[in-house]
Design a protein around this motif. Sequence first.
Motif, mmCIF file in Angstrom:
data_model
loop_
_atom_site.group_PDB
_atom_site.id
_atom_site.type_symbol
_atom_site.label_atom_id
_atom_site.label_comp_id
_atom_site.label_asym_id
_atom_site.label_seq_id
_atom_site.Cartn_x
_atom_site.Cartn_y
_atom_site.Cartn_z
ATOM 1 N N PRO A 1 -29.358 32.779 -23.659
ATOM 2 C CA PRO A 1 -29.860 31.333 -24.046
ATOM 3 C C PRO A 1 -30.395 30.516 -23.119
ATOM 4 O O PRO A 1 -30.093 30.403 -22.036
ATOM 5 C CB PRO A 1 -28.613 30.743 -24.679
ATOM 6 N N GLU A 2 -31.655 29.744 -23.597
ATOM 7 C CA GLU A 2 -32.116 28.708 -22.620
ATOM 8 C C GLU A 2 -31.298 27.424 -22.598
ATOM 9 O O GLU A 2 -31.555 26.711 -21.821
ATOM 10 C CB GLU A 2 -33.603 28.499 -22.955
ATOM 11 N N SER A 3 -30.728 27.181 -23.753
ATOM 12 C CA SER A 3 -29.737 25.842 -24.161
ATOM 13 C C SER A 3 -28.713 26.091 -24.851
ATOM 14 O O SER A 3 -28.647 26.955 -25.596
ATOM 15 C CB SER A 3 -30.782 24.782 -24.393
ATOM 16 N N TRP A 4 -27.811 25.242 -25.010
ATOM 17 C CA TRP A 4 -26.638 25.375 -26.022
ATOM 18 C C TRP A 4 -27.237 25.085 -27.375
ATOM 19 O O TRP A 4 -26.763 25.616 -28.374
ATOM 20 C CB TRP A 4 -25.627 24.060 -25.575
ATOM 21 N N PRO A 5 -28.093 24.104 -27.599
ATOM 22 C CA PRO A 5 -28.579 23.861 -28.867
ATOM 23 C C PRO A 5 -29.379 25.246 -29.503
ATOM 24 O O PRO A 5 -29.327 25.496 -30.652
ATOM 25 C CB PRO A 5 -30.014 22.981 -28.805
ATOM 26 N N ALA A 6 -29.774 26.036 -28.517
ATOM 27 C CA ALA A 6 -30.591 27.394 -29.039
ATOM 28 C C ALA A 6 -29.228 28.428 -29.377
ATOM 29 O O ALA A 6 -29.380 29.257 -30.271
ATOM 30 C CB ALA A 6 -31.323 27.990 -27.780
ATOM 31 N N GLU A 7 -28.157 28.040 -28.800
ATOM 32 C CA GLU A 7 -26.929 29.058 -29.117
ATOM 33 C C GLU A 7 -26.799 28.714 -30.477
ATOM 34 O O GLU A 7 -26.157 29.623 -31.197
ATOM 35 C CB GLU A 7 -25.905 28.900 -28.069
ATOM 36 N N VAL A 8 -26.334 27.280 -30.606
ATOM 37 C CA VAL A 8 -25.961 26.790 -32.024
ATOM 38 C C VAL A 8 -26.967 27.497 -33.038
ATOM 39 O O VAL A 8 -26.579 27.971 -34.055
ATOM 40 C CB VAL A 8 -25.980 25.182 -31.955
ATOM 41 N N ALA A 9 -28.434 27.056 -32.958
ATOM 42 C CA ALA A 9 -29.423 27.680 -33.947
ATOM 43 C C ALA A 9 -29.114 29.151 -34.020
ATOM 44 O O ALA A 9 -29.384 29.485 -35.459
ATOM 45 C CB ALA A 9 -30.586 27.273 -33.350
ATOM 46 N N SER B 1 -34.332 30.134 -15.907
ATOM 47 C CA SER B 1 -34.887 29.244 -15.596
ATOM 48 C C SER B 1 -34.223 28.062 -14.706
ATOM 49 O O SER B 1 -33.007 27.929 -15.252
ATOM 50 C CB SER B 1 -35.998 28.425 -16.284
ATOM 51 N N PRO B 2 -34.639 27.472 -13.827
ATOM 52 C CA PRO B 2 -33.941 26.344 -13.419
ATOM 53 C C PRO B 2 -33.669 25.170 -14.274
ATOM 54 O O PRO B 2 -32.331 24.676 -14.295
ATOM 55 C CB PRO B 2 -34.881 25.559 -12.054
ATOM 56 N N ALA B 3 -34.261 25.047 -15.254
ATOM 57 C CA ALA B 3 -34.060 23.993 -16.311
ATOM 58 C C ALA B 3 -32.766 24.687 -17.223
ATOM 59 O O ALA B 3 -32.142 23.896 -17.621
ATOM 60 C CB ALA B 3 -35.067 23.869 -17.267
ATOM 61 N N ALA B 4 -33.064 26.001 -17.547
ATOM 62 C CA ALA B 4 -32.126 26.725 -18.351
ATOM 63 C C ALA B 4 -30.475 26.450 -17.809
ATOM 64 O O ALA B 4 -29.390 26.242 -18.146
ATOM 65 C CB ALA B 4 -32.147 27.965 -18.773
ATOM 66 N N ILE B 5 -30.707 26.574 -16.405
ATOM 67 C CA ILE B 5 -29.265 26.899 -15.755
ATOM 68 C C ILE B 5 -28.774 25.395 -15.754
ATOM 69 O O ILE B 5 -27.501 25.141 -15.924
ATOM 70 C CB ILE B 5 -29.675 27.119 -14.197
ATOM 71 N N GLU B 6 -29.561 24.517 -15.314
ATOM 72 C CA GLU B 6 -28.964 22.827 -15.565
ATOM 73 C C GLU B 6 -28.553 22.763 -16.903
ATOM 74 O O GLU B 6 -27.452 21.932 -16.697
ATOM 75 C CB GLU B 6 -30.058 21.855 -15.055
ATOM 76 N N ASP B 7 -29.117 22.856 -17.907
ATOM 77 C CA ASP B 7 -28.750 22.529 -19.403
ATOM 78 C C ASP B 7 -27.508 23.424 -19.454
ATOM 79 O O ASP B 7 -26.362 22.931 -20.143
ATOM 80 C CB ASP B 7 -29.589 23.052 -20.232
ATOM 81 N N LEU B 8 -27.314 24.673 -19.123
ATOM 82 C CA LEU B 8 -26.065 25.512 -19.359
ATOM 83 C C LEU B 8 -24.999 25.006 -18.559
ATOM 84 O O LEU B 8 -23.734 25.190 -19.023
ATOM 85 C CB LEU B 8 -26.522 27.112 -19.227
ATOM 86 N N LEU B 9 -25.082 24.237 -17.428
ATOM 87 C CA LEU B 9 -23.992 24.067 -16.449
ATOM 88 C C LEU B 9 -23.654 22.568 -16.773
ATOM 89 O O LEU B 9 -22.614 22.236 -16.373
ATOM 90 C CB LEU B 9 -24.265 24.341 -15.118
ATOM 91 N N ALA B 10 -24.408 21.645 -17.481
ATOM 92 C CA ALA B 10 -24.201 20.637 -17.456
ATOM 93 C C ALA B 10 -22.909 20.344 -18.682
ATOM 94 O O ALA B 10 -22.753 21.119 -19.471
ATOM 95 C CB ALA B 10 -25.451 19.757 -18.388
ATOM 96 N N GLY B 11 -22.376 19.192 -18.464
ATOM 97 C CA GLY B 11 -21.024 19.031 -19.363
ATOM 98 C C GLY B 11 -20.151 18.283 -18.450
ATOM 99 O O GLY B 11 -20.059 18.162 -17.244
ATOM 100 N N GLN B 12 -18.822 17.937 -19.199
ATOM 101 C CA GLN B 12 -17.645 17.431 -18.357
ATOM 102 C C GLN B 12 -16.676 18.485 -18.524
ATOM 103 O O GLN B 12 -16.612 19.149 -17.630
ATOM 104 C CB GLN B 12 -17.598 16.227 -19.070
ATOM 105 N N THR B 13 -15.729 18.135 -19.347
ATOM 106 C CA THR B 13 -14.590 18.903 -19.580
ATOM 107 C C THR B 13 -14.942 20.367 -19.845
ATOM 108 O O THR B 13 -14.606 21.380 -19.169
ATOM 109 C CB THR B 13 -13.421 18.252 -20.441
ATOM 110 N N LEU B 14 -15.851 20.507 -20.820
ATOM 111 C CA LEU B 14 -16.550 21.870 -21.198
ATOM 112 C C LEU B 14 -17.903 21.780 -20.968
ATOM 113 O O LEU B 14 -18.575 20.675 -21.192
ATOM 114 C CB LEU B 14 -16.275 22.166 -22.877
ATOM 115 N N ARG B 15 -18.564 22.986 -20.402
ATOM 116 C CA ARG B 15 -19.973 22.897 -20.294
ATOM 117 C C ARG B 15 -20.519 22.735 -21.639
ATOM 118 O O ARG B 15 -19.957 22.992 -22.832
ATOM 119 C CB ARG B 15 -20.556 24.167 -19.892
#
Length: 198
Positions: free
Chosen positions: A42-50, A114-128
């Motif tokens: 996945p490139e992002s969490w929204p892509a996972e949801v979709a 990609s760097p953008a995907a990595i930042e999106d996937l790692l972003a978050g607080q208690t959970l990514r």
Amino acid sequence: MLIHGGLWEDMDARRFWTVPGITGALRERGLDVHLPDRLRRPESWPAEVAHVERSLPDGPLTVLAGSNGCSLAVRLALAHPDLVARLILAWPATAGDPRVDEHTRAGLTAQGASPAAIEDLLAGQTLRGVTDADLRRLDLPVAVAPSIPNPFHQRHTADALLALVPGTVELLPATPEPPRPEFPAYLNAFISAVTASC
């Protein structure tokens, strides 16, 4: 519905849930089990949801999620409050630990993220993938099944979820996460705790 763990790893629902015996044990207890496979890269969490939204069964659903799948489960519950009736967040993956994030970042980079995907996937607080404000907005029964602590599934993550999400209960005993080889010794206790909370 069971949402497996992993993040750009060689992981699928069969390896995470079925091989360790969880799928069969839940079916033996009379539960219908839906096993979607998450996106492999996945490139992002929204892509996972979709991706998972395309195969959602009729509700109401109890969603049992493991490790990084907990992030997807929370996002699904927020997007579909009429469909997701209960969450069980098992072995929640720890976010925001510099050593863990660096290890994960290196693995994602090696896999070609990609760097953008990595930042999106790692972003978050208690959970990514979700903020603590998102977690506080959950308005459904939630249970947390902690992992026997290890660097990727730290106890403080389960404790934070118990504190953040109103009315959350803890499922005991703590177990290793599947598909770790020591999990089968904990299978019956885990299944009993899960089915008691459904």
